[in-house]
Design a protein around this motif. Structure first.
Motif, PDB file in Angstrom:
ATOM      1  N   ARG A 185       0.837  -1.210   0.000  1.00  0.00           N
ATOM      2  CA  ARG A 185       0.000   0.000   0.000  1.00  0.00           C
ATOM      3  C   ARG A 185       0.870   1.257   0.000  1.00  0.00           C
ATOM      4  O   ARG A 185       0.578   2.224  -0.685  1.00  0.00           O
ATOM      5  CB  ARG A 185      -0.962  -0.048   1.202  1.00  0.00           C
ATOM      6  N   PHE A 186       1.991   1.203   0.755  1.00  0.00           N
ATOM      7  CA  PHE A 186       2.921   2.337   0.817  1.00  0.00           C
ATOM      8  C   PHE A 186       3.472   2.638  -0.588  1.00  0.00           C
ATOM      9  O   PHE A 186       3.495   3.793  -1.032  1.00  0.00           O
ATOM     10  CB  PHE A 186       4.060   2.002   1.790  1.00  0.00           C
ATOM     11  N   LYS A 187       3.871   1.571  -1.300  1.00  0.00           N
ATOM     12  CA  LYS A 187       4.418   1.761  -2.658  1.00  0.00           C
ATOM     13  C   LYS A 187       3.353   2.325  -3.604  1.00  0.00           C
ATOM     14  O   LYS A 187       3.638   3.181  -4.434  1.00  0.00           O
ATOM     15  CB  LYS A 187       4.987   0.446  -3.193  1.00  0.00           C
ATOM     16  N   GLU A 188       2.130   1.820  -3.455  1.00  0.00           N
ATOM     17  CA  GLU A 188       1.008   2.292  -4.282  1.00  0.00           C
ATOM     18  C   GLU A 188       0.773   3.791  -4.048  1.00  0.00           C
ATOM     19  O   GLU A 188       0.615   4.567  -4.991  1.00  0.00           O
ATOM     20  CB  GLU A 188      -0.229   1.536  -3.799  1.00  0.00           C
ATOM     21  N   LEU A 189       0.765   4.170  -2.771  1.00  0.00           N
ATOM     22  CA  LEU A 189       0.479   5.570  -2.418  1.00  0.00           C
ATOM     23  C   LEU A 189       1.610   6.496  -2.859  1.00  0.00           C
ATOM     24  O   LEU A 189       1.353   7.562  -3.427  1.00  0.00           O
ATOM     25  CB  LEU A 189       0.243   5.702  -0.901  1.00  0.00           C
ATOM     26  N   THR A 190       2.856   6.082  -2.630  1.00  0.00           N
ATOM     27  CA  THR A 190       3.979   6.966  -3.003  1.00  0.00           C
ATOM     28  C   THR A 190       4.077   7.071  -4.536  1.00  0.00           C
ATOM     29  O   THR A 190       4.394   8.129  -5.055  1.00  0.00           O
ATOM     30  CB  THR A 190       5.316   6.525  -2.388  1.00  0.00           C
ATOM     31  N   ALA A 191       3.743   5.984  -5.246  1.00  0.00           N
ATOM     32  CA  ALA A 191       3.759   6.052  -6.714  1.00  0.00           C
ATOM     33  C   ALA A 191       2.755   7.083  -7.225  1.00  0.00           C
ATOM     34  O   ALA A 191       2.934   7.678  -8.288  1.00  0.00           O
ATOM     35  CB  ALA A 191       3.445   4.680  -7.304  1.00  0.00           C
ATOM     36  N   LYS A 192       1.693   7.292  -6.455  1.00  0.00           N
ATOM     37  CA  LYS A 192       0.673   8.281  -6.858  1.00  0.00           C
ATOM     38  C   LYS A 192       1.055   9.690  -6.407  1.00  0.00           C
ATOM     39  O   LYS A 192       0.301  10.643  -6.614  1.00  0.00           O
ATOM     40  CB  LYS A 192      -0.675   7.930  -6.207  1.00  0.00           C
ATOM     41  N   GLY A 193       2.196   9.795  -5.704  1.00  0.00           N
ATOM     42  CA  GLY A 193       2.643  11.111  -5.259  1.00  0.00           C
ATOM     43  C   GLY A 193       2.189  11.487  -3.854  1.00  0.00           C
ATOM     44  O   GLY A 193       2.409  12.611  -3.409  1.00  0.00           O
ATOM     45  N   ASP A 194       1.542  10.560  -3.124  1.00  0.00           N
ATOM     46  CA  ASP A 194       1.133  10.843  -1.742  1.00  0.00           C
ATOM     47  C   ASP A 194       2.363  10.926  -0.838  1.00  0.00           C
ATOM     48  O   ASP A 194       3.226  10.067  -0.892  1.00  0.00           O
ATOM     49  CB  ASP A 194       0.244   9.707  -1.195  1.00  0.00           C
ATOM     50  N   GLN A 195       2.413  11.946  -0.004  1.00  0.00           N
ATOM     51  CA  GLN A 195       3.514  12.076   0.961  1.00  0.00           C
ATOM     52  C   GLN A 195       3.095  11.312   2.213  1.00  0.00           C
ATOM     53  O   GLN A 195       2.217  11.755   2.929  1.00  0.00           O
ATOM     54  CB  GLN A 195       3.693  13.545   1.341  1.00  0.00           C
ATOM     55  N   THR A 196       3.717  10.169   2.460  1.00  0.00           N
ATOM     56  CA  THR A 196       3.354   9.415   3.660  1.00  0.00           C
ATOM     57  C   THR A 196       4.572   8.617   4.109  1.00  0.00           C
ATOM     58  O   THR A 196       5.568   8.567   3.409  1.00  0.00           O
ATOM     59  CB  THR A 196       2.141   8.485   3.384  1.00  0.00           C
ATOM     60  N   ASP A 197       4.522   8.032   5.297  1.00  0.00           N
ATOM     61  CA  ASP A 197       5.638   7.164   5.654  1.00  0.00           C
ATOM     62  C   ASP A 197       5.125   5.777   6.018  1.00  0.00           C
ATOM     63  O   ASP A 197       3.947   5.600   6.350  1.00  0.00           O
ATOM     64  CB  ASP A 197       6.541   7.774   6.743  1.00  0.00           C
ATOM     65  N   PHE A 198       6.038   4.823   5.936  1.00  0.00           N
ATOM     66  CA  PHE A 198       5.656   3.418   6.059  1.00  0.00           C
ATOM     67  C   PHE A 198       4.955   3.122   7.384  1.00  0.00           C
ATOM     68  O   PHE A 198       3.943   2.417   7.417  1.00  0.00           O
ATOM     69  CB  PHE A 198       6.892   2.520   5.886  1.00  0.00           C
ATOM     70  N   GLN A 199       5.497   3.659   8.488  1.00  0.00           N
ATOM     71  CA  GLN A 199       4.925   3.352   9.800  1.00  0.00           C
ATOM     72  C   GLN A 199       3.475   3.811   9.899  1.00  0.00           C
ATOM     73  O   GLN A 199       2.634   3.141  10.507  1.00  0.00           O
ATOM     74  CB  GLN A 199       5.760   3.989  10.929  1.00  0.00           C
ATOM     75  N   LYS A 200       3.186   4.948   9.286  1.00  0.00           N
ATOM     76  CA  LYS A 200       1.809   5.470   9.300  1.00  0.00           C
ATOM     77  C   LYS A 200       0.882   4.546   8.517  1.00  0.00           C
ATOM     78  O   LYS A 200      -0.236   4.258   8.935  1.00  0.00           O
ATOM     79  CB  LYS A 200       1.773   6.858   8.636  1.00  0.00           C
ATOM     80  N   VAL A 201       1.364   4.092   7.367  1.00  0.00           N
ATOM     81  CA  VAL A 201       0.546   3.209   6.531  1.00  0.00           C
ATOM     82  C   VAL A 201       0.301   1.897   7.272  1.00  0.00           C
ATOM     83  O   VAL A 201      -0.827   1.383   7.317  1.00  0.00           O
ATOM     84  CB  VAL A 201       1.219   2.958   5.155  1.00  0.00           C
ATOM     85  N   LEU A 202       1.365   1.374   7.912  1.00  0.00           N
ATOM     86  CA  LEU A 202       1.236   0.113   8.666  1.00  0.00           C
ATOM     87  C   LEU A 202       0.205   0.272   9.788  1.00  0.00           C
ATOM     88  O   LEU A 202      -0.683  -0.582   9.959  1.00  0.00           O
ATOM     89  CB  LEU A 202       2.599  -0.294   9.235  1.00  0.00           C
ATOM     90  N   ALA A 203       0.290   1.367  10.534  1.00  0.00           N
ATOM     91  CA  ALA A 203      -0.648   1.589  11.644  1.00  0.00           C
ATOM     92  C   ALA A 203      -2.074   1.700  11.122  1.00  0.00           C
ATOM     93  O   ALA A 203      -3.015   1.152  11.727  1.00  0.00           O
ATOM     94  CB  ALA A 203      -0.254   2.856  12.406  1.00  0.00           C
ATOM     95  N   ALA A 204      -2.253   2.356   9.971  1.00  0.00           N
ATOM     96  CA  ALA A 204      -3.602   2.536   9.415  1.00  0.00           C
ATOM     97  C   ALA A 204      -4.174   1.195   8.958  1.00  0.00           C
ATOM     98  O   ALA A 204      -5.359   0.893   9.174  1.00  0.00           O
ATOM     99  CB  ALA A 204      -3.555   3.525   8.252  1.00  0.00           C
TER     100      ALA A 204
END
Ligand code: CDP
Length: 204
Positions: free
Chosen positions: A135-154
């Motif tokens: 999901r992190f790779k999907e989001l960053t590929a779309k240009g979303d600024q996020t970090d892995f730990q946040k995605v994992l927690a969500a």
């Protein structure tokens, strides 16, 4: 002829990719039922009451690029715990599943509630870390600024809410085939799903 394939599983397990590939392979229609809940969640974030939103969904509500964001996913999982929201979305899904020519539906309660008599049921899963990484790779590929730990927690918070709710909780149907894709390439996961379906599907 109707032939129904139910694909359930936790967040970012690869259900969407597998469902699309399976639908293309067999020439079946595909319904991503998560989009229904995401569309309701997005409406709630925009100020509409949840049940009202679920009862009045329009096809144009599914075109919004924001539906794939983490914020909308969280809102989706909150509205998905409201029984009246789920019942407002029931008939559409049941009718879709019974359509002539075959249907693939992916979600959380397809094999248990929407299509308990589905011809094939798959429960697609993977470890939380692997799913969050996808999901992190999907989001960053779309240009979303996020970090892995946040995605994992969500992802973990959403899975817990989806599994703990009283109505239609996320659970593998007793007769589902579980596909753990933690150590599998997506191509391999698709190939395994297709061979499980081929074992049951005899084209007319
Ligand atoms: O793509 P991802 O697996 O992250 O989520 P999704 O399938 O788009 O689903 C978003 C949310 O909708 C889930 O976290 C569930 O709360 C809800 N949902 C549900 O309750 N029942 C379904 N059949 C499909 C989705």
């Amino acid at each position: 002829m109707s032939f129904t394939i139910a694909i359930d599983g936790p967040a970012a397990a690869g259900k969407g990719t597998i469902s699309k590939a399976v639908a293309a392979e067999f020439g079946f229609a595909h319904l991503d039922t998560g989009l229904l809940y995401r569309a309701v969640g997005a409406k709630v974030l925009a100020g509409t009451e949840a049940v009202q939103a679920a009862q009045n969904l329009q096809s144009e509500d599914f075109g919004d690029a924001d539906l794939r964001t983490t914020k909308v996913a969280e809102a989706a999982s909150k509205v998905a715990a409201i029984p009246a929201v789920r019942s407002a979305l029931l008939d559409f899904q049941i009718e879709f599943a019974a359509r002539d020519g075959g249907a693939v539906l992916d979600g959380r309660d397809i094999g248990t509630v929407i299509c308990p008599n589905a011809d094939v049921k798959l429960f697609v899963t993977a470890s939380a870390e692997v799913r969050a990484d996808r999901r992190f790779k999907e989001l960053t590929a779309k240009g979303d600024q996020t970090d892995f730990q946040k995605v994992l927690a969500a992802v973990i918070a959403r899975d817990e809410r989806d599994a703990a709710r009283d109505v239609a909780p996320m659970v593998a149907a007793a007769d589902a085939i579980t596909l753990d894709t933690s150590d599998m390439s997506i191509e391999n996961a698709v190939a395994q799903a297709i061979s499980a379906i081929r074992a049951k599907y005899i084209p007319s």
